[in-house]
Scaffold this motif. Structure first.
Motif, PDB file in Angstrom:
ATOM      1  N   GLU A 120       0.654  -1.211   0.130  1.00 17.31           N
ATOM      2  CA  GLU A 120      -0.126  -0.264   0.009  1.00 17.31           C
ATOM      3  C   GLU A 120       0.817   1.242  -0.038  1.00 17.31           C
ATOM      4  O   GLU A 120       0.668   2.287  -0.699  1.00 17.31           O
ATOM      5  CB  GLU A 120      -0.867  -0.050   1.426  1.00 17.31           C
ATOM      6  N   ILE A 121       1.980   1.284   0.688  1.00 21.53           N
ATOM      7  CA  ILE A 121       2.981   2.332   0.756  1.00 21.53           C
ATOM      8  C   ILE A 121       3.626   2.694  -0.336  1.00 21.53           C
ATOM      9  O   ILE A 121       3.656   3.684  -0.755  1.00 21.53           O
ATOM     10  CB  ILE A 121       3.718   2.314   2.038  1.00 21.53           C
ATOM     11  N   GLU A 122       4.028   1.390  -0.942  1.00 19.92           N
ATOM     12  CA  GLU A 122       4.838   1.447  -2.347  1.00 19.92           C
ATOM     13  C   GLU A 122       4.232   2.162  -3.399  1.00 19.92           C
ATOM     14  O   GLU A 122       4.434   2.773  -4.136  1.00 19.92           O
ATOM     15  CB  GLU A 122       5.420   0.138  -2.381  1.00 19.92           C
ATOM     16  N   ASN A 123       2.777   1.756  -3.315  1.00 23.36           N
ATOM     17  CA  ASN A 123       2.037   2.081  -4.607  1.00 23.36           C
ATOM     18  C   ASN A 123       1.770   3.485  -4.685  1.00 23.36           C
ATOM     19  O   ASN A 123       1.680   4.019  -5.788  1.00 23.36           O
ATOM     20  CB  ASN A 123       0.553   1.530  -4.300  1.00 23.36           C
ATOM     21  N   PHE A 124       1.799   4.246  -3.536  1.00 27.21           N
ATOM     22  CA  PHE A 124       1.689   5.559  -3.628  1.00 27.21           C
ATOM     23  C   PHE A 124       3.382   6.287  -3.609  1.00 27.21           C
ATOM     24  O   PHE A 124       3.213   7.102  -4.425  1.00 27.21           O
ATOM     25  CB  PHE A 124       1.003   6.453  -2.497  1.00 27.21           C
ATOM     26  N   TYR A 125       4.041   5.936  -2.658  1.00 32.57           N
ATOM     27  CA  TYR A 125       5.212   6.954  -2.602  1.00 32.57           C
ATOM     28  C   TYR A 125       6.344   6.256  -3.427  1.00 32.57           C
ATOM     29  O   TYR A 125       7.466   6.979  -3.745  1.00 32.57           O
ATOM     30  CB  TYR A 125       5.701   6.725  -0.921  1.00 32.57           C
ATOM     31  N   GLY A 126       6.333   5.009  -3.689  1.00 33.96           N
ATOM     32  CA  GLY A 126       7.544   4.344  -4.535  1.00 33.96           C
ATOM     33  C   GLY A 126       8.350   3.807  -3.537  1.00 33.96           C
ATOM     34  O   GLY A 126       8.609   4.428  -2.435  1.00 33.96           O
ATOM     35  N   LYS A 127       9.285   2.813  -4.100  1.00 40.05           N
ATOM     36  CA  LYS A 127      10.247   2.140  -2.947  1.00 40.05           C
ATOM     37  C   LYS A 127      11.474   3.079  -2.856  1.00 40.05           C
ATOM     38  O   LYS A 127      12.050   3.003  -1.689  1.00 40.05           O
ATOM     39  CB  LYS A 127      10.602   0.742  -3.908  1.00 40.05           C
ATOM     40  N   GLU A 128      11.638   4.115  -3.685  1.00 43.17           N
ATOM     41  CA  GLU A 128      12.631   4.874  -3.389  1.00 43.17           C
ATOM     42  C   GLU A 128      12.582   5.926  -2.393  1.00 43.17           C
ATOM     43  O   GLU A 128      13.639   6.277  -1.769  1.00 43.17           O
ATOM     44  CB  GLU A 128      13.105   5.711  -4.765  1.00 43.17           C
ATOM     45  N   HIS A 129      11.365   5.823  -2.042  1.00 41.33           N
ATOM     46  CA  HIS A 129      11.105   6.718  -0.774  1.00 41.33           C
ATOM     47  C   HIS A 129      10.904   6.164   0.671  1.00 41.33           C
ATOM     48  O   HIS A 129      10.692   6.620   1.649  1.00 41.33           O
ATOM     49  CB  HIS A 129       9.761   7.758  -1.148  1.00 41.33           C
ATOM     50  N   MET A 130      11.199   4.628   0.342  1.00 43.19           N
ATOM     51  CA  MET A 130      11.221   3.804   1.863  1.00 43.19           C
ATOM     52  C   MET A 130      12.533   3.459   2.300  1.00 43.19           C
ATOM     53  O   MET A 130      13.239   2.803   1.812  1.00 43.19           O
ATOM     54  CB  MET A 130      10.150   2.570   1.439  1.00 43.19           C
TER      55      MET A 130
END
Length: 428
Positions: free
Chosen positions: A342-352
């Motif tokens: 859910e988080i990756e879908n919006f923010y993208g893995k590069e922001h995690m």
């Protein structure tokens, strides 16, 4: 055409709730006609009164009393005027109902020092209803009455960590504003890490969660060879009596960073230390905050994390979604836990980001952002968390009773920055 049959057991309570909110709104407006106005008018009146108090020749103690009275008398009107000018992505009556609950709850907090569950709930609701705009407005208004401690107070205070020496205060704070967190160059010394680790090994800890079929005891000392839960939490009162912890919370470089980020004075809300274990062998435990979530225990707050053990990608790094403290998509503006996807879908893995580090690593993070502690695959992690907030309104907190035998650093810091230790009581 298919007809949907309404279930009275679920439908009628919702209708009653809506009517209750409408009635509450009408009664509040009728009772408080003096609140009508614009935010610019009400703020100008407050600023005029503030200027009169600051320009007066009365003693500082009396000025503080007058400022507090002005704050209590003015914030309902200012906040109501602000609310009436907002366009919220929600049902208006729900928004106003939460504003009313917050105002009445904060008035109660000013008189008693206690926050009702409804008031705390309204604060969280207002955060996601406005995507943080309510929080930003409230802390800026609060700062007019409770400004930052002046710089001269920090000159002769304990700064053992020296957190602002390599990067500078403004650079650190700006990075927290932009990214949501700052990873300090400075570290807690090896000697202090050793002493605190030994302290944690000998401390009686609360198992969280408690599995009765594995251990009949809810409190145990941590045994790295035979963990019986995901988390072992050290008692806050016992933690506060530790001299190394007292010197840590007395460090003025921490206070300077926090209050600069807030734009107002800050108080230590929570003091935590816990072991995280590989009890579930990589599976996440929601109750141990190992799924993405955002914190809302106070209107404005920041957490300072200190790794007392080395942290790699496999033993529980703090995971942080860069920039998510600034805004959230409508689909994620709610309480609860969120999957990585859910988080990756919006923010993208590069922001995690996964924040790994050596022993003594120090992080300051605005955990209104999405974050989690990654589930451990092996080994353990020992961490300290200092939670600072703008006040003690919000989630339930525990007062701390300290003996007269404080460390010199904490004794001096409490004299210079009394507001920062509002939950602490000294002596019998």
């Amino acid at each position: 055409m298919l007809k949907t049959k309404l279930n009275p057991k679920t439908f009628l309570p919702k209708i009653k709730s809506i009517f209750f909110k409408i009635q509450r709104y009408q009664m509040y407006v009728a009772k408080n006609k003096h609140l009508v106005g614009t935010i610019s008018e009400s703020l100008l009146n407050v600023l005029h009164e503030l200027n009169n108090i600051h320009q007066s020749s009365i003693e500082d103690v009396k000025k503080q009393e007058l400022l507090y009275v002005l704050f209590k008398n003015s914030f309902p009107k200012v906040l109501w005027n602000w609310a009436t000018e907002q366009k919220v992505k929600s049902i208006s009556i729900r928004f106003y109902d939460n504003v009313i609950a917050f105002v009445e709850g904060y008035e109660q907090y000013c008189n008693t020092g206690m926050t009702s569950p409804e008031a705390n709930h309204s604060s969280r609701q207002l955060y996601w209803m406005t995507d943080g705009k309510f929080n930003n407005f409230w802390v800026s208004f609060y700062g007019l009455f409770f400004p930052k401690y002046p710089k001269y107070l920090f000159s002769d205070q304990a700064r053992n960590l020296g957190l602002t020496e390599s990067r500078g205060l403004q650079n650190i704070v700006q990075e927290i504003r932009d990214k949501g967190y700052h990873l300090f160059d400075e570290k807690l010394s090896r000697e202090i890490c050793d002493r605190l680790t030994k302290f944690a090994e000998n401390a009686l800890c609360k198992l969280a969660p408690h599995y009765p079929d594995i251990s009949t005891e809810k409190y145990l000392r941590y045994d790295s060879d035979n963990p019986k839960s995901v988390t072992y939490r050290v008692d806050e009162q016992e933690l506060a009596n530790n001299p190394d912890i007292q010197n840590l919370i007395a460090d003025s470089s921490i206070i300077s960073v926090v209050q600069e980020y807030f734009g107002c004075r800050a108080t230590l809300r929570d003091l935590s230390m816990w072991w995280s274990t590989a009890f579930l062998k990589g599976d996440a435990d929601s109750s141990s905050a190992q799924l993405y979530h955002w914190d809302g225990d106070s209107v404005k707050f920041i957490n300072v994390f200190i790794y007392l053990t080395e942290v790699t990608s496999q033993n529980g790094p703090h995971c942080f979604v860069r920039g998510s403290h600034l805004t959230k998509p409508l689909s994620l503006l709610r309480d609860g836990r969120f999957s990585d996807q859910e988080i990756e879908n919006f923010y993208g893995k590069e922001h995690m980001d996964e924040i790994v580090g050596k022993r003594g690593t120090i992080i300051a993070a605005d955990t209104r952002a999405f974050h989690k502690g990654k589930a451990l695959e092996h080994s353990e992690r020992l961490i300290i968390m200092l939670t600072f907030s703008m006040d003690l309104f919000g989630a339930t907190y525990s007062s701390i009773q300290l003996s007269d035998g404080l460390t010199d650093a904490l004794s001096q810091s409490m004299k210079h920055f009394p507001y920062s230790y509002s939950k602490f009581r000294v002596g019998k």
